[in-house]
Design a protein around this motif. Structure first.
Motif, short mmCIF file in Angstrom:
data_model
loop_
_atom_site.label_atom_id
_atom_site.label_comp_id
_atom_site.label_asym_id
_atom_site.label_seq_id
_atom_site.Cartn_x
_atom_site.Cartn_y
_atom_site.Cartn_z
N ILE A 77 65.61 -37.58 42.75
CA ILE A 77 65.42 -36.27 43.37
C ILE A 77 64.30 -35.48 42.69
N HIS A 78 64.27 -35.51 41.37
CA HIS A 78 63.31 -34.68 40.63
C HIS A 78 61.94 -35.34 40.51
N ASP A 79 61.92 -36.59 40.01
CA ASP A 79 60.64 -37.23 39.73
C ASP A 79 59.90 -37.64 41.00
N TYR A 80 60.65 -38.07 42.03
CA TYR A 80 60.00 -38.60 43.22
C TYR A 80 60.33 -37.79 44.48
N GLY A 81 61.28 -36.87 44.39
CA GLY A 81 61.65 -36.06 45.54
C GLY A 81 61.04 -34.68 45.53
N ALA A 82 60.20 -34.40 44.54
CA ALA A 82 59.47 -33.12 44.47
C ALA A 82 60.39 -31.91 44.38
N ALA A 83 61.59 -32.11 43.82
CA ALA A 83 62.51 -30.98 43.63
C ALA A 83 62.37 -30.47 42.20
N SER A 84 62.51 -29.16 42.03
CA SER A 84 62.46 -28.59 40.68
C SER A 84 63.63 -29.09 39.85
N ALA A 85 63.51 -28.96 38.55
CA ALA A 85 64.58 -29.43 37.66
C ALA A 85 65.93 -28.76 37.96
N PRO A 86 65.98 -27.42 38.12
CA PRO A 86 67.27 -26.79 38.44
C PRO A 86 67.85 -27.26 39.77
N LEU A 87 66.98 -27.40 40.79
CA LEU A 87 67.47 -27.84 42.10
C LEU A 87 67.94 -29.29 42.03
N ALA A 88 67.17 -30.13 41.33
CA ALA A 88 67.56 -31.54 41.20
C ALA A 88 68.89 -31.66 40.46
N PHE A 89 69.07 -30.84 39.42
CA PHE A 89 70.34 -30.85 38.68
C PHE A 89 71.49 -30.42 39.58
N PHE A 90 71.27 -29.37 40.37
CA PHE A 90 72.31 -28.88 41.28
C PHE A 90 72.69 -29.94 42.31
N LEU A 91 71.68 -30.59 42.90
CA LEU A 91 71.95 -31.60 43.93
C LEU A 91 72.66 -32.82 43.32
N THR A 92 72.29 -33.16 42.09
CA THR A 92 72.95 -34.29 41.41
C THR A 92 74.41 -33.97 41.14
N VAL A 93 74.67 -32.76 40.65
CA VAL A 93 76.06 -32.34 40.39
C VAL A 93 76.85 -32.35 41.70
N LEU A 94 76.24 -31.86 42.77
CA LEU A 94 76.91 -31.84 44.07
C LEU A 94 77.23 -33.25 44.54
N PHE A 95 76.29 -34.15 44.34
CA PHE A 95 76.49 -35.55 44.73
C PHE A 95 77.63 -36.18 43.93
N VAL A 96 77.61 -36.01 42.63
CA VAL A 96 78.62 -36.60 41.75
C VAL A 96 79.99 -36.01 42.03
N ALA A 97 80.04 -34.68 42.16
CA ALA A 97 81.33 -34.02 42.41
C ALA A 97 81.90 -34.43 43.76
N GLY A 98 81.02 -34.63 44.76
CA GLY A 98 81.49 -35.08 46.06
C GLY A 98 82.08 -36.47 46.02
#
Length: 506
Positions: A77-98
């Motif tokens: 998400i962050h390195d290749y998806g052009a998302a900022s670090a906070p947004l990438a962290f949020f999306l990762t947490v959302l993915f894992v929690a889901g």
């Protein structure tokens, strides 16, 4: 032991750690005994909780599992998806929690419908049935995420012999069952229950070891020489229009400079432009490869009309030289190859507008490829992680092939997990597997699931080796999961009867 069964942060924290232990049982760590400890810890932790608290406890277990095992999503998400670090962290947490809610479902169902108030063999069987049912459900629901199955931990373990019998899910079933049977040996005061547990454990683990000596398939021809090209193209450059010609010349050069071989394999989207746009280049390679009496198989995107006449784009495989056939990818990666609810999400952030993220699914009635007179089962990237999906083409084929671009994983543990799942597919099918990737791990895998040849990861390299076409069907290819489904149904009978007796007694 009472800390495991109490509600609150202590019990949930222990469950979190137990879930993370499962990641250590899988590649690249491969400490498989931890799978027994993890399942046993969860079983004990759920033994006295209400259905609601059991769901919470299991959610924490799942959080530990997926946070430790799929943290590489952040890299994508962050390195290749052009998302900022906070947004990438949020999306990762959302993915894992889901994903952890699959384990929450397990805990709720266990406490609500299956759990008995004793450490009995019937309880152990029910626990194993529910465990493998949730694993299978996770691999199907909303296209599925069949990652981190505990059965993969036995690729090099004593239970590996069960893979050709019932696949990775049968091994998961046996591991979950064994964890509770071990607890019965330690905790149950009735000698009959302990004896039954000891006998079952002995039979299962001795059989798993003994089955490894069986050969379910046999060679159907002479060895074929293989050359797999690992271009090691940076993901940030792969779809850059100014870099396309350089990439095409790179694969051409590496191929022509290698010694001729029967099969030449390029990885997923090695040709980074549409097939019709690359036709001149492909025709040239076809003539060159044809003069060498070789077959070339490569990944590339293509466009064609679907059954309704609509122009659609596909992640595909095409063949050149002494080979025929074309394959359109069926199992697409959410957000990577298609965007769920794209009318709402596209345009919100750059991550939802990645290059080549609007592919269509190929037909589920596609035949194997044909190369040098042999049938080859093709899988593109993510497809090789689906056990049941992989069996259908494998049963029609002599050789297995998976092409991938694992650059999305960065330097994380993701590529090693992906490789391990490809190895399990080879073991389940009793066939050689060719694995060609952009930046590793490229490998040739034998019918026992072991790597016979590989090249270093994150390097431009040419993999050379040979594979043997195989014939015959393993029990898993012949019957898929139907015997396991029947076994699970039979295993639930003692649990249902025992639960009815307990209700009458209360």
């Amino acid at each position: 032991m009472h800390w495991l069964t109490r509600t609150g942060w202590i019990g949930n924290g222990i469950a979190l750690i137990a879930g993370a232990l499962i990641t250590l049982t899988l590649a690249p760590f491969n400490i498989w005994p931890l799978a027994l400890i993890a399942c046993m810890t969860l079983y004990i932790g759920l033994s006295e909780l209400s259905a609601r608290h059991a769901a919470i406890r299991s959610w924490w277990f799942g959080l530990g599992l997926f946070a430790s095992g799929t943290s590489w999503v952040y890299v994508s998400i962050h390195d290749y998806g052009a998302a900022s670090a906070p947004l990438a962290f949020f999306l990762t947490v959302l993915f894992v929690a889901g994903l952890a809610f699959f384990l929450a479902l397990f805990g709720w169902l266990w406490a609500r419908f299956f759990r008995q108030n004793n450490h009995s063999t019937s309880n152990a069987l029910a626990f194993a049935v529910l465990w493998v049912a949730i694993e299978a459900f996770r691999g199907w629901f909303l296209t599925g995420f069949p990652w981190l199955y505990i059965g993969y931990s036995q690729l090099h373990g004593p239970l590996a012999g069960f893979a050709p019998i019932g696949g990775v899910w049968l091994i998961s079933f046996i591991l979950a069952l064994s964890s509770v049977l071990l607890l019965i040996l330690l905790k149950n005061q009735q000698w009959q229950s302990r004896l039954t547990a000891a006998l079952l454990l002995s039979i299962l683990w001795v059989s798993g070891f003994a089955l490894q000596s069986l050969e379910w398939t046999q060679p159907s021809g002479d060895p074929l020489s293989v050359t797999a090209i690992q271009g090691n193209i940076e993901q940030n450059l792969k779809w850059d229009p100014t870099q396309i010609e350089a990439q095409l010349l790179l694969y051409q050069s590496l191929t022509l400079n290698a010694a001729p071989s029967d099969l030449i394999i390029w990885p997923e989207t090695a040709v980074p432009i549409l097939k019709d746009q690359a036709q001149g280049y492909l025709n040239s390679m076809d003539r060159i490869i044809g003069r060498q009496d070789s077959a070339l198989i490569t990944g590339l995107p293509l466009r064609q009309n679907d059954d309704n006449g609509n122009l659609r784009y596909y992640n595909a495989i095409t063949t050149l030289g002494e080979s025929q056939g074309e394959y359109l990818k069926q199992k697409l990666v959410p957000f990577g190859e298609y965007v769920p609810l794209q009318d709402l999400l596209r345009g919100l952030i750059a991550f939802f507008d990645l290059p080549m993220s609007d592919f269509a699914r190929g037909s589920n009635q596609q035949p194997p490829l044909n190369a040098k007179g042999y049938k080859i089962a093709p899988y593109i990237c993510y497809e090789v992680v689906y056990p049941e999906f992989a069996t259908k083409l494998a049963a029609q084929s002599d050789i297995l092939l998976t092409i991938s671009n694992d650059t999305w994983f960065g330097t994380s543990i993701g590529p090693m997990q992906h490789l391990q799942m490809a190895q399990m597919r080879a073991l389940e099918a009793g066939r050689w597997m060719i694995r060609a990737t952009n930046n590793g791990v490229s490998a040739l895998i034998d019918p026992q699931g072991q790597i016979s040849a590989t090249v270093p990861q994150f390097q431009q390299a040419v993999l050379r080796g040979s594979v043997v076409p195989m014939q015959g069907l393993t029990p898993y290819l012949r019957w898929q999961s139907w015997p396991l489904i029947l076994l699970c149904a039979l295993c639930l009978i003692p649990a249902v009867l025992q639960r009815k007796l307990q209700r009458k007694g209360s």
